[in-house]
Motif scaffolding. Structure first.
Motif, PDB file in Angstrom:
ATOM      1  N   VAL A   1       0.837  -1.198   0.000  1.00 32.52           N
ATOM      2  CA  VAL A   1       0.000   0.000   0.000  1.00 32.52           C
ATOM      3  C   VAL A   1       0.876   1.254   0.000  1.00 32.52           C
ATOM      4  O   VAL A   1       0.597   2.228  -0.712  1.00 32.52           O
ATOM      5  N   VAL A   2       1.939   1.250   0.806  1.00 35.65           N
ATOM      6  CA  VAL A   2       2.864   2.384   0.836  1.00 35.65           C
ATOM      7  C   VAL A   2       3.488   2.598  -0.543  1.00 35.65           C
ATOM      8  O   VAL A   2       3.607   3.732  -1.019  1.00 35.65           O
ATOM      9  N   LEU A   3       3.850   1.503  -1.197  1.00 38.13           N
ATOM     10  CA  LEU A   3       4.418   1.603  -2.543  1.00 38.13           C
ATOM     11  C   LEU A   3       3.396   2.158  -3.525  1.00 38.13           C
ATOM     12  O   LEU A   3       3.727   2.986  -4.383  1.00 38.13           O
ATOM     13  N   GLN A   4       2.168   1.724  -3.398  1.00 40.21           N
ATOM     14  CA  GLN A   4       1.122   2.177  -4.318  1.00 40.21           C
ATOM     15  C   GLN A   4       0.845   3.672  -4.160  1.00 40.21           C
ATOM     16  O   GLN A   4       0.418   4.328  -5.120  1.00 40.21           O
ATOM     17  N   ASN A   5       1.099   4.230  -2.984  1.00 42.16           N
ATOM     18  CA  ASN A   5       0.883   5.655  -2.756  1.00 42.16           C
ATOM     19  C   ASN A   5       1.984   6.531  -3.340  1.00 42.16           C
ATOM     20  O   ASN A   5       1.828   7.751  -3.418  1.00 42.16           O
ATOM     21  N   ILE A   6       3.076   5.923  -3.736  1.00 41.79           N
ATOM     22  CA  ILE A   6       4.181   6.659  -4.350  1.00 41.79           C
ATOM     23  C   ILE A   6       3.798   7.026  -5.780  1.00 41.79           C
ATOM     24  O   ILE A   6       3.068   6.287  -6.454  1.00 41.79           O
ATOM     25  N   GLY A   7       4.265   8.172  -6.264  1.00 40.29           N
ATOM     26  CA  GLY A   7       3.962   8.611  -7.623  1.00 40.29           C
ATOM     27  C   GLY A   7       4.249   7.535  -8.656  1.00 40.29           C
ATOM     28  O   GLY A   7       5.215   6.778  -8.523  1.00 40.29           O
ATOM     29  N   SER A   8       3.435   7.469  -9.699  1.00 46.14           N
ATOM     30  CA  SER A   8       3.511   6.366 -10.661  1.00 46.14           C
ATOM     31  C   SER A   8       4.883   6.272 -11.337  1.00 46.14           C
ATOM     32  O   SER A   8       5.410   5.165 -11.513  1.00 46.14           O
ATOM     33  N   ARG A   9       5.457   7.388 -11.712  1.00 42.23           N
ATOM     34  CA  ARG A   9       6.759   7.366 -12.382  1.00 42.23           C
ATOM     35  C   ARG A   9       7.852   6.844 -11.439  1.00 42.23           C
ATOM     36  O   ARG A   9       8.681   6.005 -11.834  1.00 42.23           O
TER      37      ARG A   9
ATOM     38  N   ARG B   1      12.437  19.333  -2.391  1.00 39.61           N
ATOM     39  CA  ARG B   1      11.001  19.149  -2.206  1.00 39.61           C
ATOM     40  C   ARG B   1      10.419  18.311  -3.331  1.00 39.61           C
ATOM     41  O   ARG B   1       9.563  17.449  -3.100  1.00 39.61           O
ATOM     42  N   ASP B   2      10.880  18.545  -4.557  1.00 35.94           N
ATOM     43  CA  ASP B   2      10.377  17.777  -5.701  1.00 35.94           C
ATOM     44  C   ASP B   2      10.649  16.291  -5.511  1.00 35.94           C
ATOM     45  O   ASP B   2       9.806  15.442  -5.828  1.00 35.94           O
ATOM     46  N   PHE B   3      11.835  15.965  -4.988  1.00 32.76           N
ATOM     47  CA  PHE B   3      12.167  14.562  -4.735  1.00 32.76           C
ATOM     48  C   PHE B   3      11.259  13.977  -3.660  1.00 32.76           C
ATOM     49  O   PHE B   3      10.686  12.896  -3.817  1.00 32.76           O
ATOM     50  N   LYS B   4      11.078  14.708  -2.570  1.00 30.79           N
ATOM     51  CA  LYS B   4      10.278  14.204  -1.460  1.00 30.79           C
ATOM     52  C   LYS B   4       8.806  14.074  -1.831  1.00 30.79           C
ATOM     53  O   LYS B   4       8.115  13.165  -1.357  1.00 30.79           O
ATOM     54  N   ALA B   5       8.325  14.981  -2.675  1.00 34.16           N
ATOM     55  CA  ALA B   5       6.909  14.965  -3.058  1.00 34.16           C
ATOM     56  C   ALA B   5       6.521  13.699  -3.791  1.00 34.16           C
ATOM     57  O   ALA B   5       5.349  13.297  -3.774  1.00 34.16           O
ATOM     58  N   LYS B   6       7.495  13.040  -4.409  1.00 33.39           N
ATOM     59  CA  LYS B   6       7.199  11.861  -5.221  1.00 33.39           C
ATOM     60  C   LYS B   6       6.761  10.651  -4.399  1.00 33.39           C
ATOM     61  O   LYS B   6       6.224   9.689  -4.947  1.00 33.39           O
ATOM     62  N   PHE B   7       6.976  10.710  -3.067  1.00 29.67           N
ATOM     63  CA  PHE B   7       6.744   9.515  -2.253  1.00 29.67           C
ATOM     64  C   PHE B   7       5.385   9.487  -1.566  1.00 29.67           C
ATOM     65  O   PHE B   7       5.136   8.645  -0.697  1.00 29.67           O
ATOM     66  N   GLY B   8       4.505  10.392  -1.971  1.00 33.65           N
ATOM     67  CA  GLY B   8       3.111  10.288  -1.562  1.00 33.65           C
ATOM     68  C   GLY B   8       2.795  10.685  -0.142  1.00 33.65           C
ATOM     69  O   GLY B   8       1.775  10.262   0.408  1.00 33.65           O
ATOM     70  N   GLY B   9       3.634  11.497   0.467  1.00 35.66           N
ATOM     71  CA  GLY B   9       3.364  11.923   1.829  1.00 35.66           C
ATOM     72  C   GLY B   9       2.326  13.033   1.907  1.00 35.66           C
ATOM     73  O   GLY B   9       1.922  13.612   0.893  1.00 35.66           O
ATOM     74  N   ARG B  10       1.897  13.327   3.110  1.00 34.23           N
ATOM     75  CA  ARG B  10       0.955  14.422   3.359  1.00 34.23           C
ATOM     76  C   ARG B  10       1.733  15.717   3.541  1.00 34.23           C
ATOM     77  O   ARG B  10       2.635  15.794   4.370  1.00 34.23           O
TER      78      ARG B  10
END
Length: 334
Positions: free
Chosen positions: A150-158, A295-304
């Motif tokens: 589930v954690v993996l699925q929340n990460i950006g598709s790319r 921030r761009d890197f961190k945003a890819k991992f689906g966090g709040r």
């Protein structure tokens, strides 16, 4: 109530263990790490009641960038912000603590910055009234209370695609650092990354102290990623209660095609899930409206995305103005 600078160790530990908002930067262990770090001078300010129980806590770390120019290059950072007891008594203690600190700090650091790791809205009026102006500052928090899939699925598709491809190919191997000598490898990778970004990096003694003091207590993890026999990425996480704190990270850009940063991050998140951690705190994502590649890197991992912000009090405005201009020149020298 009175202000002290050397509270009883047991009272200190009991106080932070009882506060849900406490974080690793409030701990005696982290205080000792900073004490062992070159150009770092941690100080402790606390308010106690008639029974010597803590009601409020402030842990500024004075950091000097250049030994030869301490007045122009010393700032105080309160990494975990303030901590206070509940209800009105805790807020009264916090007001006394800040009032005393402001009177006695005597302009030694250029400024004091509170880095809020949780919502501080309830005491913003107290902070601002004592000269600590609020400014938005972003962060990402990743929910780890789910299975790894589930954690993996929340990460950006790319990014998810890169992680799965990297796992299939198996070129990146992630290892936990268990030997103090390997901390030097981590530091070399961090130094390369920070030098490229023209940002000063803390002295090596910070990481050695963290390994010596925190690692045996399960409060820090050093990770290395390698391709073959070449180390190409590192990440350092602090661990406290059920939270993982992203502390430092760096990669060798020459191996960017292997996406070591993404695979290293996934390994850490998966480890956190499997070891019972509930939140991964990315440790900051810059100011809103300003470009920030990290921030761009961190945003890819689906966090709040949250903005608990920072509160800063300037003690020496003129010297700070000189320091900022000098820092601009120093970045080009780095």
């Amino acid at each position: 109530m009175r202000v002290v600078q050397a509270p009883d160790g047991a009272s200190w530990r009991r106080f932070i263990e009882e506060r849900p908002a406490s974080n690793i930067f409030h701990t005696p262990e982290m205080f000792q790490v900073f004490r062992r770090t070159r150009r770092h001078r941690p100080t402790l300010w606390a308010v106690t009641d008639e029974d010597a129980c803590l009601l409020a806590l402030l842990l500024p770390v004075q950091i000097t960038l250049l030994d030869r120019l301490p007045r122009l290059t010393t700032r105080a950072v309160v990494y975990g912000s303030v901590l206070y007891a509940p209800r009105s008594r805790g807020q009264e203690a916090l007001a006394l603590l800040l009032r005393t600190y402001m009177r006695e700090v005597n302009g030694a650091p250029l400024f004091t910055e509170l880095r809020n790791l949780s919502n501080m809205e309830a005491v913003q009026h107290i902070l601002c009234a004592h000269g600590f102006a609020y400014e938005d500052h972003l962060n990402y928090l990743i929910d780890l209370k789910h299975p790894p899939e589930v954690v993996l699925q929340n990460i950006g598709s790319r990014t998810r695609k890169h992680i799965r491809r990297g796992l299939r190919r198996g070129h990146i191997v992630v290892e936990e650092v268990r030997d103090r000598e390997q901390v030097l490898i981590c530091y070399d990778l961090l130094h390369q990354t920070y030098r490229r970004a023209r940002v000063p990096l803390a002295d090596r003694s910070l990481f050695e102290a963290a390994f010596d003091l925190l690692y045996p207590r399960g409060m820090v993890k050093f990770w290395l990623a390698r391709v073959g026999n070449t180390y190409v990425g590192t990440s350092v996480e602090l661990l406290y209660k059920d939270v993982m704190y992203g502390w430092y990270g760096g990669v060798d850009r020459a191996y960017a095609d292997y996406t070591p940063g993404e695979l290293l991050m996934w390994h850490i998140l998966k480890w956190g899930v499997e070891n019972g951690y509930k939140v991964y705190d990315f440790g900051g994502a810059g100011k809103p409206g300003e470009e920030y590649g990290v921030r761009d890197f961190k945003a890819k991992f689906g966090g709040r995305l949250v903005s608990f912000g920072r509160n800063t009090c300037v003690h020496s405005p003129r010297l700070l103005w000189l320091s900022k201009h000098g820092y601009g020149l120093l970045r080009w020298w780095l």
